[in-house]
Enzyme design. Structure first.
Site, PDB file in Angstrom:
ATOM      1  N   ASN A   1     -31.277  37.375  38.266  1.00  0.00           N
ATOM      2  CA  ASN A   1     -30.200  37.813  39.174  1.00  0.00           C
ATOM      3  C   ASN A   1     -28.868  37.228  38.723  1.00  0.00           C
ATOM      4  OD1 ASN A   1     -32.390  38.757  40.649  1.00  0.00           O
ATOM      5  ND2 ASN A   1     -32.414  36.971  41.976  1.00  0.00           N
ATOM      6  N   ASP A   2     -28.866  35.907  38.563  1.00  0.00           N
ATOM      7  CA  ASP A   2     -27.610  35.279  38.130  1.00  0.00           C
ATOM      8  C   ASP A   2     -27.326  35.574  36.662  1.00  0.00           C
ATOM      9  OD1 ASP A   2     -26.291  34.040  40.296  1.00  0.00           O
ATOM     10  OD2 ASP A   2     -27.921  32.592  40.432  1.00  0.00           O
TER      11      ASP A   2
ATOM     12  N   CYS B   1     -38.256  34.729  37.321  1.00  0.00           N
ATOM     13  CA  CYS B   1     -38.397  34.681  38.778  1.00  0.00           C
ATOM     14  C   CYS B   1     -37.294  35.445  39.505  1.00  0.00           C
ATOM     15  CB  CYS B   1     -38.445  33.231  39.272  1.00  0.00           C
ATOM     16  SG  CYS B   1     -36.926  32.321  38.947  1.00  0.00           S
TER      17      CYS B   1
ATOM     18  N   ARG C   1     -37.449  24.296  43.334  1.00  0.00           N
ATOM     19  CA  ARG C   1     -36.102  24.347  42.754  1.00  0.00           C
ATOM     20  C   ARG C   1     -35.196  23.435  43.558  1.00  0.00           C
ATOM     21  NH1 ARG C   1     -32.721  29.786  42.469  1.00  0.00           N
ATOM     22  NH2 ARG C   1     -32.493  29.429  44.694  1.00  0.00           N
TER      23      ARG C   1
ATOM     24  N   GLU D   1     -30.273  31.000  33.683  1.00  0.00           N
ATOM     25  CA  GLU D   1     -29.571  32.016  34.475  1.00  0.00           C
ATOM     26  C   GLU D   1     -28.076  32.053  34.178  1.00  0.00           C
ATOM     27  OE1 GLU D   1     -30.256  31.364  38.658  1.00  0.00           O
ATOM     28  OE2 GLU D   1     -29.840  29.237  38.546  1.00  0.00           O
TER      29      GLU D   1
ATOM     30  N   HIS E   1     -28.453  37.377  48.730  1.00  0.00           N
ATOM     31  CA  HIS E   1     -29.548  36.543  49.229  1.00  0.00           C
ATOM     32  C   HIS E   1     -30.184  37.078  50.505  1.00  0.00           C
ATOM     33  CE1 HIS E   1     -28.152  33.715  46.132  1.00  0.00           C
ATOM     34  NE2 HIS E   1     -29.450  33.544  46.045  1.00  0.00           N
TER      35      HIS E   1
HETATM   36  C1  PEP Z   1     -31.841  34.246  40.068  1.00  0.00           C
HETATM   37  O1  PEP Z   1     -30.644  33.966  39.982  1.00  0.00           O
HETATM   38  O2  PEP Z   1     -32.392  35.188  39.449  1.00  0.00           O
HETATM   39  C2  PEP Z   1     -32.725  33.465  40.959  1.00  0.00           C
HETATM   40  C3  PEP Z   1     -34.028  33.648  40.952  1.00  0.00           C
HETATM   41  O3  PEP Z   1     -32.152  32.573  41.816  1.00  0.00           O
HETATM   42  P1  PEP Z   1     -31.324  33.006  43.130  1.00  0.00           P
HETATM   43  O4  PEP Z   1     -31.588  34.474  43.350  1.00  0.00           O
HETATM   44  O5  PEP Z   1     -31.831  32.173  44.252  1.00  0.00           O
HETATM   45  O6  PEP Z   1     -29.930  32.717  42.749  1.00  0.00           O
HETATM   46 MG    MG Z   2     -29.904  32.066  40.697  1.00  0.00          MG
END
Ligand code: PEP
Ligand code: MG
Length: 584
Positions: free
Chosen positions: A462-463, A510, A340, A439, A197
């Protein structure tokens, strides 16, 4: 021969940084063990109290500076540190130790501080780990005052310089929100990856950043010249005249490219054949609203709300959230703003939150699970969204969904809050469109079912990559294994898009992959016509969309679906991109 000056890491936020190094070492200073005479004991107690007052004053100064620059949310981190510095329980124990063991103020303070640090470090709680950085920051300051050392020791190097490069072991989200974009030319850290993050924040703030640079702290001396490239992940210390000239030429080229890319900001996001795409911005901090508008976002595809509370001592009230959502909404009078709900947990537990210790925080009590288990956190957020949506296109997005029951429970709470607002005569939207983040592999498997109950999907790649490949998204050692172009992820992206299409809802992406040119080709080729990215990446993404014929992207994506490994997917996309892309 290996060039000792050249280091390698992961480029996590593009751009070239060239400036002298400031080492941010959150390491406690060496404190000599010292006892005092009985007659001096009360003097030591007074000295401790003065040091705490001085520390609090310094922290208040920093808080006000950050507040002016980035608003209350960003400066909240210092409120948490001020509270820690003034913790009467802790200070009482230090004073007790001074009096009973006749220890000097710094010896007693260090002793007690070490005790707390060990306690927190061994708790395995992500929240406490997050707080250790704050604790250390406070302890370093108090100890340095007591030892008569300048506080800048924690920041070794030319901190007064107009620009500097920060070199640190780990860039926490808390440290990132404090960075002054005008002063920090770049960041080099030993830990971290593209999807941690802190990296996402650095990217959003437009600060060039290289993470996962093994041995950076040993190799880079305070004040030495550092040249880093946040795209290639290269770091060079003490560049020669020739290398500097080379770097300056690269910087000029990059600025020219940026200016060229800037030119597309006013242009529509259409493919050469005229297919229309929607490009939205990811907004993590209030100061990014302006950047998202400037870089041409048509709306906000992901408003991360948890950074509202990073380092804060209290959860934001309904009123604070309402103000923030209205503020973001005003930035985008014509576009959607997708809010979110709190995605707490994993590496994002704020100081304000009492989280339990967990063995595997990323597999633990996080995100929608926390919100559903703690409705007193969730309800005010839902009310704030409904109220702010009275005259704006605001939508709600649920993170980390793994089953329909989570969606149903959230919708029920939303309906309840809507009814309460109506009964109280408070102006609010009756409801808002509710979507889910896709995700987790569970959400992908259930995509056809979920699509029947929600208004939209947004893929959190990402997740999704982390949970599909079982690779910790923040672990630098595994960074080469974290690849969103892995066929297991690519196939899921296709499955989600098909499920959304069959149900007649939109699916966007996203996660960070949406800002990478090759992935943009893949995603648009798979049928994703909406992408949401960090504001500084919007021009690049738009130029890819405008340059690569959609038919070429579709063909490449179809070929990618048959690939047997990530390298093959990359080769296929490279080959498709080559005739059209210069900005890479
Ligand atoms: C993701 O997981 O791709 C996402 C956009 O959320 P975050 O990166 O805040 O977990
Ligand atoms: Mg995420």
């Amino acid at each position: 021969m290996v060039d000792q000056r050249a280091l390698r890491g992961i480029g996590v936020s593009p751009g070239v940084g060239l400036a002298r190094a400031v080492i941010v070492q959150w390491e406690l200073p060496n404190v000599p063990d010292r006892t005092v005479d009985r007659a001096e004991v009360e003097g030591e107690v007074a000295r401790l109290q003065r040091a705490v007052v001085e520390t609090v004053r310094a922290l208040e100064g920093l808080r006000d500076k950050v507040h002016q620059r980035a608003g209350a949310e960003a400066s909240g981190i210092f409120d948490a540190q001020i509270m820690l510095a003034q913790d009467t329980d802790f200070l009482g124990q230090v004073i007790h130790l001074i009096r009973t063991n006749r220890l000097s103020a710094e010896t007693a303070y260090e002793f007690k501080a070490l005790e707390v640090r060990n306690l927190w470090a061994n708790s395995q709680s992500a929240r406490l780990r997050d707080r250790i950085a704050d604790l250390s920051a406070v302890q370093i300051r108090v100890l340095q005052v007591l030892l008569g050392k300048p506080v800048e020791v924690a920041w070794a190097g030319p901190t007064d310089a107009e620009h500097f490069v920060i070199v640190t072991r780990e860039l926490s989200p808390g440290l990132t929100v404090q960075l002054d974009r005008d002063q920090v030319a770049g960041v080099v850290s030993e830990e971290g990856t593209r999807t941690s993050h802190a990296a996402i924040l650095a990217h959003s703030l437009g600060i060039p950043c290289v993470m996962g640079v093994v041995g950076a702290l040993a190799a880079i001396k305070p004040g030495s010249m550092v040249l880093l490239d946040g795209s290639t992940g290269t770091v060079l210390t003490d560049p020669t005249e020739g290398e500097l000239a080379d770097a300056k030429a690269r910087l000029t080229r990059r600025r020219r490219t940026e200016l060229e890319l800037q030119a597309v900001v006013q242009e529509p996001a259409v493919s050469p054949e005229g297919d229309v795409f929607t490009l939205l911005g990811n907004v993590d901090l209030p100061e990014e609203i302006e950047a998202a508008v400037k870089f041409g976002a048509e709306g906000v595809g992901l408003l991360r709300t948890e950074f509202l509370i990073t380092g804060r001592t209290h959860l934001p009230t309904e009123e604070e959230q309402y103000d923030y959502f209205r503020r973001v909404g005003s930035g985008f009078p014509y576009g959607p703003v997708i809010i979110r709900t709190f995605d707490l947990g994993g590496d994002k537990f704020p100081a304000a939150w009492q989280a339990p210790a967990e063995q595997n925080p990323f597999l633990g009590w996080r995100s929608i699970r926390v919100c559903l288990d703690e409705p007193e956190i969730f309800r005010p957020q839902l009310r704030a969204v409904l109220r702010a949506a009275a005259d704006r296109d605001l939508r709600l997005m649920l993170p980390l969904v793994t089953g329909l029951e989570e969606v149903e429970a959230s919708l029920a709470l939303l309906a309840e809050e809507s009814a309460r607002l109506a009964a109280a005569g408070i102006r609010a939207a009756k409801t808002v469109p509710v979507g889910v983040m896709i995700e987790t592999p569970a959400a992908v498997a259930l995509a056809d079912l979920l699509a029947q109950h929600v208004a939209f999907f947004s893929v959190g790649s990402n997740d999704l990559t982390q949970y599909t490949l079982v690779v910790d998204r923040g672990n630098a050692r595994l960074a080469s294994r974290f690849n969103s172009l892995h066929p297991a992820v690519v196939r899921q992206l296709d499955q989600v898009q098909r499920a959304a299409k069959a149900a007649g809802i939109t699916a966007s992406v996203c996660g960070e992959m949406a800002s990478e040119p090759l992935s943009v080709i893949l995603l648009t080729g798979l049928g994703y016509d909406t992408l949401s990215v960090a504001p500084p990446s919007l021009p690049l993404v738009k130029s890819v969309v405008r340059s690569v014929p959609h038919a070429v992207a579709v063909e490449a994506a179809q070929a990618a679906l048959k690939a047997t490994n990530a390298a093959e997917v990359e080769r296929l996309l490279e080959a498709a991109a080559a005739p059209y892309l210069r900005h890479r």
